[in-house]
Design a protein around this motif. Structure first.
Motif, PDB file in Angstrom:
ATOM      1  N   LYS A 112      48.101  76.082  47.257  1.00  0.00           N
ATOM      2  CA  LYS A 112      49.025  75.073  46.691  1.00  0.00           C
ATOM      3  C   LYS A 112      48.254  73.915  46.068  1.00  0.00           C
ATOM      4  O   LYS A 112      47.223  73.499  46.619  1.00  0.00           O
ATOM      5  CB  LYS A 112      49.958  74.551  47.787  1.00  0.00           C
ATOM      6  CG  LYS A 112      49.247  73.770  48.865  1.00  0.00           C
ATOM      7  CD  LYS A 112      50.188  73.380  50.001  1.00  0.00           C
ATOM      8  CE  LYS A 112      49.490  72.468  50.980  1.00  0.00           C
ATOM      9  NZ  LYS A 112      50.167  72.408  52.286  1.00  0.00           N
TER      10      LYS A 112
ATOM     11  N   VAL B  16      53.778  74.606  62.136  1.00  0.00           N
ATOM     12  CA  VAL B  16      52.851  73.525  61.765  1.00  0.00           C
ATOM     13  C   VAL B  16      53.022  72.462  62.852  1.00  0.00           C
ATOM     14  O   VAL B  16      54.012  71.764  62.869  1.00  0.00           O
ATOM     15  CB  VAL B  16      53.201  72.909  60.392  1.00  0.00           C
ATOM     16  CG1 VAL B  16      52.195  71.825  60.030  1.00  0.00           C
ATOM     17  CG2 VAL B  16      53.263  73.974  59.311  1.00  0.00           C
TER      18      VAL B  16
ATOM     19  N   SER C 211      43.165  74.249  58.355  1.00  0.00           N
ATOM     20  CA  SER C 211      41.732  73.948  58.186  1.00  0.00           C
ATOM     21  C   SER C 211      41.091  73.318  59.423  1.00  0.00           C
ATOM     22  O   SER C 211      40.001  73.681  59.810  1.00  0.00           O
ATOM     23  CB  SER C 211      41.520  72.996  57.000  1.00  0.00           C
ATOM     24  OG  SER C 211      41.743  73.692  55.803  1.00  0.00           O
TER      25      SER C 211
ATOM     26  N   VAL D 208      44.608  78.518  55.679  1.00  0.00           N
ATOM     27  CA  VAL D 208      43.545  77.543  55.417  1.00  0.00           C
ATOM     28  C   VAL D 208      43.539  77.158  53.939  1.00  0.00           C
ATOM     29  O   VAL D 208      43.385  78.015  53.066  1.00  0.00           O
ATOM     30  CB  VAL D 208      42.175  78.132  55.841  1.00  0.00           C
ATOM     31  CG1 VAL D 208      41.056  77.140  55.542  1.00  0.00           C
ATOM     32  CG2 VAL D 208      42.184  78.500  57.327  1.00  0.00           C
ATOM     33  N   GLY D 209      43.718  75.869  53.681  1.00  0.00           N
ATOM     34  CA  GLY D 209      43.707  75.366  52.303  1.00  0.00           C
ATOM     35  C   GLY D 209      42.466  74.547  52.003  1.00  0.00           C
ATOM     36  O   GLY D 209      41.523  74.998  51.352  1.00  0.00           O
TER      37      GLY D 209
HETATM   38  C1  LIG Z   1      49.141  73.034  53.108  1.00  0.00           C
HETATM   39  C2  LIG Z   1      49.476  73.935  54.209  1.00  0.00           C
HETATM   40  C3  LIG Z   1      48.468  74.584  54.940  1.00  0.00           C
HETATM   41  C4  LIG Z   1      46.976  74.376  54.700  1.00  0.00           C
HETATM   42  O1  LIG Z   1      46.582  73.142  55.193  1.00  0.00           O
HETATM   43  P1  LIG Z   1      45.012  72.718  55.187  1.00  0.00           P
HETATM   44  O2  LIG Z   1      44.978  71.606  56.159  1.00  0.00           O
HETATM   45  O3  LIG Z   1      44.702  72.296  53.801  1.00  0.00           O
HETATM   46  O4  LIG Z   1      44.235  73.891  55.609  1.00  0.00           O
HETATM   47  C5  LIG Z   1      48.863  75.455  55.940  1.00  0.00           C
HETATM   48  N1  LIG Z   1      50.174  75.671  56.227  1.00  0.00           N
HETATM   49  C6  LIG Z   1      51.170  75.064  55.546  1.00  0.00           C
HETATM   50  C7  LIG Z   1      52.582  75.361  55.907  1.00  0.00           C
HETATM   51  C8  LIG Z   1      50.858  74.174  54.528  1.00  0.00           C
HETATM   52  O5  LIG Z   1      51.854  73.561  53.868  1.00  0.00           O
END
Ligand SMILES: *Cc1c(COP(=O)(O)O)cnc(C)c1O
Length: 243
Positions: free
Chosen positions: A35, A168, A208, A224-225
């Motif tokens: 994203k 989350v 992450s 992981v973003g």
């Molecule tokens: C953005 C996002 C992630 C990734 O988060 P990072 O902290 O960048 O790894 C994972 N899960 C969801 C639902 C997200 O919106």
């Protein structure tokens, strides 16, 4: 470090965490959350062997998808939606995505099912659980009536496979702070399994900064973003986009 090097490093850390927990590394999928990052970043990750991606907005992914379509067809790459989805965008989401990991209402599940039936598709979905009970986050309450109603509806959701749960957790400075929430999701999943008779094999948890803890607590998919693609460039102050 470039994207390929970061992916390799994360895979290594995932394997170490898995072995520490007495698990097999291949039991845990790595979802690259792309994203806000351009199609070029996705293609770079695909070139490094990455095959599973997460995006959190239908509109944003619709804009990128054409740019990556060719590479995707060749490499069997899959995209899942991991952000909140309004029921009126369900049809578009089914068209674009291979799975929706953020189902947070019975109504949305019904809409996704109708759209999947129309498109002759079967869609894997995860139920998003708001383990911290935070008002600003989407997801169903761990013991909510709606969660039970959704699982009870499985027999008539003929084009959806409810494959497990996603969460989350509330942000904590220390990754260890998330452990209790991850454990709670795993235990909830066990209870829901017994109650529903569904396998609910998937537990999507860990990002992450806490994916190793999530793996120790039974995660089957870490999302992981930042650790792969770098920081996201949002105009501050940033709020997770709702759609
Ligand atoms: C953005 C996002 C992630 C990734 O988060 P990072 O902290 O960048 O790894 C994972 N899960 C969801 C639902 C997200 O919106």
């Amino acid at each position: 470090m470039n994207i390929a090097q970061r992916l390799a490093e994360i895979r290594e850390r995932m394997a170490v965490a898995a072995r520490r927990a007495g698990r097999k590394p291949e039991e845990i999928a790595l979802m690259a959350v792309s994203k806000t990052h351009p199609a070029a970043a996705i293609l770079e990750a695909v070139a490094a062997g990455q095959t599973l991606f997460g995006e959190n907005r239908v509109q944003e992914f619709a804009g990128k998808r054409d740019e990556v379509a060719g590479a995707l067809a060749a490499a069997k790459v899959k995209f899942h939606l991991i952000g909140h989805l309004q029921s009126n965008k369900a049809a578009k989401a089914v068209e674009l995505f291979d799975g929706v990991d953020s189902v947070d209402s019975l109504r949305l599940a019904e809409r996704l099912n109708e759209a999947a039936e129309r498109l002759g598709k079967r869609l894997d979905v995860l139920v998003e659980i708001n383990v911290g009970g935070e008002a600003a986050k989407s997801g169903l309450g761990p013991e909510s009536d709606e969660l039970y109603k959704l699982l009870d509806a499985q027999a008539r959701l003929t084009h959806l496979t409810i494959a497990g749960c996603m969460t989350v957790p509330p942000f904590t400075e220390e990754p260890e702070g998330a452990r209790g929430y991850f454990r709670e999701l795993r235990e909830l999943r066990e209870r829901l399994r017994v109650r529903s008779g569904l396998a609910l094999a998937e537990l999507s948890m860990g990002m992450s900064h806490d994916f190793e803890v999530a793996i120790e607590e039974g995660s089957t998919c870490v999302r992981v973003g930042t650790a792969i693609f770098g920081a996201r460039d949002y105009p501050a102050p940033y709020k997770e986009p709702r759609q």
